[in-house]
Design an enzyme around this catalytic site. Sequence first.
Site: not given
Length: 337
Positions: A200, A278-279
């Site tokens: 990432e 993800d978030d």
Amino acid sequence: MNTQEKKKLAGMPKVELHLHLEGTLEPEMLLNLAENNSVSLPYRNVDAIRAAYRFADLQSFLNLYYLATQCLRKEQDFYSLTLAYLRHCRDENIAYTEMFFDPQTHLEHGVPLTVVMAGISAAQKEAEREWGVLSGLILCFERDRPAEGTIALLEEAERIGGIIGVGLDSAERDHPPGKFQETFAVARALGLHRVAHAGEEGPPEYITDALDTLFVERIDHGVRAIESPELLRRLREEQIPLTVCPFSNVSLGGFGSLQQHNVGRLLDAGLKVTINSDDPAYFGGYLTENIIATWEALGLSFEQAVQVQVNAIEGSFAEEQKKRDMLQNLMSYLDQH
């Protein structure tokens, strides 16, 4: 992607494999939890919280993310958080999801593991019973913490029951996966699945490290694999799933815009790419929004959107019969539409 294809995508049965439960904490719920649990936040209203959701990099996001987790204190809090996300799954036709959670953070706040997992488990059971939404739970270790103590934490979670695997998340820079080799070996011996965030912000070598030392079955993010032709070849040959999160990558500065994201190149390279949110409370959208906006920005095809769902089903840790059922349901939906 035209209007008809967007509508068909919205109704399509989907699978999500990279979702942090703590990252679904929407501002409205955050304020309510803070008030109920007498936690002081530096934000007075929802607008102030949303204004703070602008991040320079992964660490600036994590600082706010861990601040917000202080508001999760009771079993009911974890139940409400999890059920709210699973309700999103119902609304977006996500038939199956694998959710991450960060127990070390909650333990640091004095919340026992039993409390965290009881709340999550109750919501999982209710969502399956009421809406038919199935889910798995993956315990994540925070890589910027020491590895010592993680085996004991894993063994406690196993005694409680309810996890299907372990993962590795949090700040990636200068925290190679290898320091958790022993913990992941124990997880493997226990028959648990293994995943890790890698590539990432960290270099492609972290992806290789996660595969070779942790024996992970999936790579979370993995977008920097594009920098290594040798690694791309390995990922393609071994068909290692990548759980790519476009909104997250742009929000944290990995790419300047969705138009610059490399997910199309990863697909063209023959990698087993999946799309995830993800978030989502922090990065501006849940799964369907991630797919539609990314596909429009990159001019990707509807057939590629279908392929990432096939990849997600095949790359999931669901039982083999469930995978066959999900593939059949997907193909039936496409035939009917």
